[in-house]
Scaffold this motif. Structure first.
Motif, mmCIF file in Angstrom:
data_model
loop_
_atom_site.group_PDB
_atom_site.id
_atom_site.type_symbol
_atom_site.label_atom_id
_atom_site.label_comp_id
_atom_site.label_asym_id
_atom_site.label_seq_id
_atom_site.Cartn_x
_atom_site.Cartn_y
_atom_site.Cartn_z
ATOM 1 N N THR A 25 -0.232 -2.648 8.403
ATOM 2 C CA THR A 25 -1.302 -3.651 8.424
ATOM 3 C C THR A 25 -1.846 -3.894 7.022
ATOM 4 O O THR A 25 -2.165 -5.032 6.649
ATOM 5 N N SER A 26 -1.958 -2.824 6.220
ATOM 6 C CA SER A 26 -2.489 -2.961 4.866
ATOM 7 C C SER A 26 -1.595 -3.828 3.995
ATOM 8 O O SER A 26 -2.074 -4.535 3.100
ATOM 9 N N LEU A 27 -0.280 -3.813 4.236
ATOM 10 C CA LEU A 27 0.623 -4.661 3.452
ATOM 11 C C LEU A 27 0.291 -6.132 3.612
ATOM 12 O O LEU A 27 0.541 -6.945 2.728
ATOM 13 N N LEU A 28 -0.280 -6.484 4.758
ATOM 14 C CA LEU A 28 -0.642 -7.882 5.007
ATOM 15 C C LEU A 28 -1.822 -8.324 4.151
ATOM 16 O O LEU A 28 -2.075 -9.517 4.011
ATOM 17 N N ARG A 29 -2.559 -7.356 3.585
ATOM 18 C CA ARG A 29 -3.765 -7.675 2.815
ATOM 19 C C ARG A 29 -3.509 -7.800 1.313
ATOM 20 O O ARG A 29 -4.410 -8.120 0.555
#
Length: 624
Positions: free
Chosen positions: A410-414
């Motif tokens: 999920t953090s990669l999406l940020r």
């Protein structure tokens, strides 16, 4: 508009502070008409091709407060004086092409240490600049390839003072403008002597910021007064008086006041240039380029903030001010601001210290209570090292808990500036069961971030990929996910493909299509939303439609859409939300008053009637 090129002045000498201040001052208008009271239109032709106009120039800037950084010294003043010669070169459907030449310049400051640096800017300020003025907005501004940040700041301030609506269909219009700090709203109104403009609020920070600052520099508008006289014809006077307050570190603030005076000077009689002379003058400007802000000292902001802090030490501070979830809720206190400052500090450490990245990896593998926060900080750091670590956690590394793996994905999406390996992973996920949403949503977000940062070609390639994925999708669930990826991209080139799905037989697809229009800037969006308001019957799709309407700038089509959704045939919840939205837009669209009056006296539900009549009453003034 052409893609901005990085000029050869990439890393210039001089204090970072000199390059920060002008970016707080520079409006760049993109006018959006929003009528209030109907009056005859006023036409203005401020510039005639071939006829130069001379203006005396005076710009004063005063900086007070403290940034919390070493370069943010307080109580500095700057003063620029000279003459601006504006030569309209040509007129076309694209607007009026104007050359700006500054002459007889002096630039002074109260800081003795900075005066030498300012003196070095004078030759750059004296070089010609060219821009297009279209519908009152500056476009395609081109400067010397040797241009530096602060000199460009002064030029932008002067050019911005020339931006006024060329047509006023009403007494007052709302405009949306953009400067080096970000996008903001302003209001322009007619006065007895000319026009008045007041900046009201910032909407969004610019993707092009100074340095590698990771803290929020959103300015607050303390005062804003812009004036032009007369309202039509050649300029006689333009004035700007504005104060911006910018929150910095640890509760500190900077206050920047800018004042501009432009006054017309007598022009020489019979000084108009021939068409041949104008063509030659324009050819002489072909070497000018679109300015791209160079990156200042690498990590200058981060280095100032980090100081002697350590990763483990900051984590301990976070635990003291905001205990982990296992702590007694009664013992907690609202420390959101202090927490965010330390989160930002950790992101700066991870950006600048490879050793801290490895230490964060150890803590995540060990199951540290702050592992989710550390994974978010890795994404906020956004370096190739931190992205590689997140990719490893998400796809291959053993010994990482399933929650940590999910948080890493999920953090990669940020990530604000995704690297190519990150984009490749998102594309792989987009066709992988179980990771499809991460891939599609992440690709849309990546396309938007790349576009905002000027990487238009790569952003367009990703948008094209999403468009092709939508065309190939057959199952409703897949179509919905691709549409939500497009929603994250907000790419207007995909409008027609979204439109094709807006009336789909599947309500879920219609809902996702409406969501995809939320932030899309395309002239057909508002008309399509009005069409859906007239035809849609599904409750979820109607809720998505209301949510999308509330996120967009009000227009006549959207005001009509709200009226459709407040009609008696709609469900109670839809009518209630539509009436609320009509109240928010009433100031800009007085025609909604008739809707509120009708609903206030005729709706079958008392709560809707009370809401509508309450919105018609003037707001009570707060007592001090």
């Amino acid at each position: 508009m052409q893609t901005a090129q990085r000029n050869s002045a990439g890393r210039q000498s001089g204090d970072l502070w000199l390059r920060l201040v002008p970016l707080l001052l520079l409006p760049c208008a993109a006018v959006v008409d929003c009528s209030t009271t109907s009056t005859p239109a006023t036409e203005r032709s401020a510039f005639s091709a071939g006829q130069a106009q001379r203006l005396s120039v005076r710009v004063e800037s005063e900086v007070s407060g403290n940034s919390g950084l070493s370069f943010g010294a307080s109580n500095k003043r700057y003063n620029l004086r000279g003459t601006a010669v504006l030569l309209p070169l040509s007129k076309s459907e694209s607007g009026t092409r104007i050359r700006l030449q500054l002459e007889g310049l002096t630039l002074q400051t109260t800081s003795i240490e900075e005066q030498a640096a300012l003196n070095a800017l004078l030759p750059l300020l004296g070089e010609p600049t060219v821009f297009t003025l279209r519908d009152g907005a500056v476009q395609d501004l081109r400067v010397s390839p040797r241009m530096q940040m602060q000199a460009y700041g002064w030029l932008r301030t002067l050019v911005s003072a020339l931006q006024w609506p060329e047509r006023m269909d009403s007494v007052a219009v709302k405009v949306e403008e953009e400067d080096g700090t970000g996008r903001y709203e302003a209001r322009v109104e007619r006065t007895k002597t000319g026009l008045r403009k007041v900046k009201t609020r910032y909407l969004k920070l610019s993707a092009q910021s100074v340095g590698t600052a990771s803290f929020n520099l959103m300015p607050q508008i303390a005062r804003s007064e812009h004036a032009r006289s007369p309202a039509s014809g050649p300029l006689a006077h333009v004035t700007i008086d504005e104060t911006l307050r910018t929150p910095m570190l640890e509760g500190k603030k900077l206050e920047v006041t800018t004042r501009v005076w432009l006054t017309a000077l007598p022009s020489k009689a019979n000084a108009a240039l021939t068409k041949q002379e104008l063509r030659e003058a324009e050819r002489a400007l072909k070497g000018l380029v679109v300015f791209s802000p160079p990156t200042p000292r690498e990590g200058a902001f981060d280095a100032e903030r980090i100081g002697r802090a350590t990763l483990d030490g900051v984590l301990q501070e976070i635990e003291r001010i905001q205990p982990a979830a296992s702590a007694d809720p009664k013992a907690r206190k609202d420390a959101t601001g202090a927490y965010l400052q330390r989160f930002s500090l950790i992101a700066a450490m991870l950006r600048q210290r490879p050793g801290d990245v490895e230490r964060a990896a150890e803590l995540i593998r060990s199951g540290h209570a702050r592992a989710p926060m550390l994974l978010k900080a890795l994404a906020a750091a956004g370096t190739e090292q931190t992205q590689a670590l997140l990719r490893g956690f998400a796809i291959q590394e053993s010994g990482v808990s399933e929650p940590a793996r999910s948080h890493a994905a999920t953090s990669l999406l940020r990530v604000q500036q995704p690297a190519e390996p990150t984009i490749a992973l998102l594309m792989r996920w987009a066709n992988e069961p179980g990771m499809e949403e991460h891939g599609l949503y992440g690709l849309g977000t990546a396309a938007r971030h790349l576009r905002e940062r000027g990487q238009l070609q790569r952003a367009q390639e990703i948008a094209k990929w999403l468009g092709e994925a939508l065309g190939k999708a057959e199952k409703p669930a897949r179509i919905e996910r691709v549409l939500r990826g497009i929603a994250n991209s907000a790419d207007a080139t995909l409008f027609e493909q979204v439109r094709a799905r807006a009336a789909d037989a599947d309500a879920g697809i219609r809902t996702a299509a409406v969501d995809a229009l939320r932030f899309m800037e395309h002239p057909g969006v508002d008309a399509l939303l009005l069409e859906r308001a007239r035809q849609e019957q599904d409750t979820d799709a109607l809720r998505a439609l209301l949510s999308t309407l509330s996120a967009r700038k009000p227009s006549r089509e959207l005001a009509q859409a709200v009226a459709e959704l407040a009609a008696g045939r709609q469900r109670y919840g839809v009518r209630f939300a539509a009436v609320e939205q009509a109240g928010r837009w009433l100031k800009d669209h007085p025609e909604l008053r008739a809707l509120l009056e009708r609903v206030g006296y005729s709706d079958e539900r008392e709560k809707v009637r009370v809401l509508a009549l309450g919105l018609l009453k003037p707001a009570k003034k707060e007592t001090p």
